[in-house]
Design a protein around this motif. Structure first.
Motif, PDB file in Angstrom:
ATOM      1  N   UNK A 218      53.465 -27.503  -3.590  1.00  6.32           N
ATOM      2  CA  UNK A 218      52.602 -26.546  -4.268  1.00  6.32           C
ATOM      3  C   UNK A 218      53.429 -25.457  -4.942  1.00  6.32           C
ATOM      4  N   UNK A 219      54.483 -24.987  -4.286  1.00  2.00           N
ATOM      5  CA  UNK A 219      55.334 -23.937  -4.856  1.00  2.00           C
ATOM      6  C   UNK A 219      56.116 -24.468  -6.053  1.00  2.00           C
ATOM      7  N   UNK A 220      56.605 -25.690  -5.968  1.00  2.00           N
ATOM      8  CA  UNK A 220      57.414 -26.243  -7.045  1.00  2.00           C
ATOM      9  C   UNK A 220      56.602 -26.401  -8.332  1.00  2.00           C
ATOM     10  N   UNK A 221      55.366 -26.833  -8.227  1.00  4.64           N
ATOM     11  CA  UNK A 221      54.541 -27.056  -9.401  1.00  4.64           C
ATOM     12  C   UNK A 221      53.725 -25.837  -9.798  1.00  4.64           C
ATOM     13  N   UNK A 222      53.696 -24.809  -8.972  1.00  4.54           N
ATOM     14  CA  UNK A 222      52.922 -23.595  -9.196  1.00  4.54           C
ATOM     15  C   UNK A 222      51.455 -23.900  -9.450  1.00  4.54           C
ATOM     16  N   UNK A 223      51.013 -25.060  -8.984  1.00  8.21           N
ATOM     17  CA  UNK A 223      49.620 -25.408  -9.164  1.00  8.21           C
ATOM     18  C   UNK A 223      48.749 -24.754  -8.113  1.00  8.21           C
ATOM     19  N   UNK A 224      49.271 -24.672  -6.895  1.00  6.94           N
ATOM     20  CA  UNK A 224      48.523 -24.062  -5.819  1.00  6.94           C
ATOM     21  C   UNK A 224      47.258 -24.823  -5.494  1.00  6.94           C
TER      22      UNK A 224
ATOM     23  N   UNK B 120      45.531 -20.235  -4.636  1.00  5.60           N
ATOM     24  CA  UNK B 120      46.347 -19.916  -3.462  1.00  5.60           C
ATOM     25  C   UNK B 120      47.687 -20.627  -3.563  1.00  5.60           C
ATOM     26  N   UNK B 121      48.760 -19.864  -3.308  1.00  4.66           N
ATOM     27  CA  UNK B 121      50.113 -20.403  -3.345  1.00  4.66           C
ATOM     28  C   UNK B 121      50.786 -20.158  -1.995  1.00  4.66           C
ATOM     29  N   UNK B 122      50.557 -21.044  -1.026  1.00  8.43           N
ATOM     30  CA  UNK B 122      51.205 -20.869   0.275  1.00  8.43           C
ATOM     31  C   UNK B 122      52.677 -21.257   0.209  1.00  8.43           C
ATOM     32  N   UNK B 123      53.484 -20.657   1.081  1.00 15.50           N
ATOM     33  CA  UNK B 123      54.910 -20.988   1.130  1.00 15.50           C
ATOM     34  C   UNK B 123      55.430 -20.731   2.536  1.00 15.50           C
ATOM     35  N   UNK B 124      56.546 -21.379   2.832  1.00 14.20           N
ATOM     36  CA  UNK B 124      57.192 -21.172   4.130  1.00 14.20           C
ATOM     37  C   UNK B 124      58.687 -21.458   3.994  1.00 14.20           C
ATOM     38  N   UNK B 125      59.456 -20.704   4.743  1.00 11.98           N
ATOM     39  CA  UNK B 125      60.896 -20.898   4.768  1.00 11.98           C
ATOM     40  C   UNK B 125      61.343 -20.813   6.223  1.00 11.98           C
TER      41      UNK B 125
ATOM     42  N   UNK C 134      70.490 -17.015  15.057  1.00 13.94           N
ATOM     43  CA  UNK C 134      69.280 -16.356  14.587  1.00 13.94           C
ATOM     44  C   UNK C 134      68.389 -17.400  13.930  1.00 13.94           C
ATOM     45  N   UNK C 135      67.132 -17.450  14.342  1.00 16.39           N
ATOM     46  CA  UNK C 135      66.139 -18.336  13.735  1.00 16.39           C
ATOM     47  C   UNK C 135      65.138 -17.445  13.006  1.00 16.39           C
ATOM     48  N   UNK C 136      64.938 -17.720  11.712  1.00 20.33           N
ATOM     49  CA  UNK C 136      64.035 -16.912  10.896  1.00 20.33           C
ATOM     50  C   UNK C 136      62.942 -17.815  10.341  1.00 20.33           C
ATOM     51  N   UNK C 137      61.698 -17.445  10.607  1.00 22.81           N
ATOM     52  CA  UNK C 137      60.535 -18.140  10.067  1.00 22.81           C
ATOM     53  C   UNK C 137      59.861 -17.183   9.102  1.00 22.81           C
ATOM     54  N   UNK C 138      59.630 -17.632   7.856  1.00 22.36           N
ATOM     55  CA  UNK C 138      59.114 -16.752   6.820  1.00 22.36           C
ATOM     56  C   UNK C 138      57.929 -17.408   6.095  1.00 22.36           C
ATOM     57  N   UNK C 139      56.701 -17.295   6.669  1.00 23.91           N
ATOM     58  CA  UNK C 139      55.526 -17.800   5.950  1.00 23.91           C
ATOM     59  C   UNK C 139      54.998 -16.738   4.982  1.00 23.91           C
ATOM     60  N   UNK C 140      54.360 -17.192   3.921  1.00 22.99           N
ATOM     61  CA  UNK C 140      53.786 -16.265   2.960  1.00 22.99           C
ATOM     62  C   UNK C 140      52.633 -16.899   2.219  1.00 22.99           C
ATOM     63  N   UNK C 141      51.852 -16.057   1.560  1.00 21.59           N
ATOM     64  CA  UNK C 141      50.708 -16.534   0.799  1.00 21.59           C
ATOM     65  C   UNK C 141      50.545 -15.662  -0.432  1.00 21.59           C
TER      66      UNK C 141
ATOM     67  N   UNK D 197      49.850 -10.663  -2.628  1.00 26.26           N
ATOM     68  CA  UNK D 197      50.945 -11.386  -1.995  1.00 26.26           C
ATOM     69  C   UNK D 197      51.169 -10.842  -0.588  1.00 26.26           C
ATOM     70  N   UNK D 198      51.394 -11.738   0.378  1.00 25.41           N
ATOM     71  CA  UNK D 198      51.676 -11.359   1.767  1.00 25.41           C
ATOM     72  C   UNK D 198      52.821 -12.213   2.290  1.00 25.41           C
ATOM     73  N   UNK D 199      53.783 -11.561   2.927  1.00 22.99           N
ATOM     74  CA  UNK D 199      54.925 -12.249   3.529  1.00 22.99           C
ATOM     75  C   UNK D 199      55.151 -11.715   4.929  1.00 22.99           C
ATOM     76  N   UNK D 200      55.429 -12.622   5.848  1.00 22.78           N
ATOM     77  CA  UNK D 200      55.786 -12.274   7.213  1.00 22.78           C
ATOM     78  C   UNK D 200      57.140 -12.902   7.498  1.00 22.78           C
ATOM     79  N   UNK D 201      58.040 -12.139   8.086  1.00 23.38           N
ATOM     80  CA  UNK D 201      59.336 -12.689   8.491  1.00 23.38           C
ATOM     81  C   UNK D 201      59.521 -12.410   9.972  1.00 23.38           C
ATOM     82  N   UNK D 202      59.683 -13.482  10.737  1.00 22.37           N
ATOM     83  CA  UNK D 202      59.874 -13.386  12.178  1.00 22.37           C
ATOM     84  C   UNK D 202      61.286 -13.852  12.490  1.00 22.37           C
TER      85      UNK D 202
END
Length: 149
Positions: A23-29, A37-42, A63-70, A84-89
């Protein structure tokens, strides 16, 4: 170190990753009411030999980092709204006192009635941290026992 809930959350997010990446690559959401809606996670796993940036006493850790966003977008060619909302744990292997949760929220309204005129209004809220041994604790990383928030 990781509870059953955290492991379940990580695995759930990993299973959803291919769909989110596409979804992020095509920006279609995904269409969600009037929004797109454009969800993402890293997910990152980092290993370092001097995590606390101490000059004489190095401490290796992971260190383990989880970064979901919407991201949510709506509007027309002349008027566009973006939320836009991003959470980094971050989970530090050898020091649970240094685990952190960062949050970033933003809203944007873009009005472009012609190709020469554009009005862009942005508001942002950030709740973030500074790792021990950086910024105000750079000279003395043992000054505080947790990340500076």
């Amino acid at each position: 170190m990781f509870s059953q809930t955290k492991i379940t959350l990580i695995l759930s997010l990993l299973v959803a990753t291919p769909v989110v990446a596409q979804a992020e690559a095509y920006r279609g959401g995904t269409k969600w009411g009037p929004f797109r809606a454009l969800p993402r996670i890293n997910l990152d796993s980092i290993s370092t030999v001097n995590y606390f940036n101490h000059k004489t006493r190095e401490q290796a850790t992971g260190l383990v980092i989880i970064n979901p966003g919407l991201g949510l977008e709506a509007g027309t060619a002349k008027m566009k709204y973006i939320l836009d909302a991003d959470l980094e744990v971050g989970e530090v292997t050898r020091s649970s006192d240094d685990d952190y949760r960062d949050l970033s929220l933003s809203g944007q309204a873009i009005y472009q009635p012609t190709s020469r005129v554009k009005l862009d209004l942005t508001a942002k809220y950030q709740k973030e941290h500074d790792d021990r041994g950086t910024n105000r604790t750079e000279a003395n990383p043992t000054l505080i026992s947790h990340p500076d928030k």
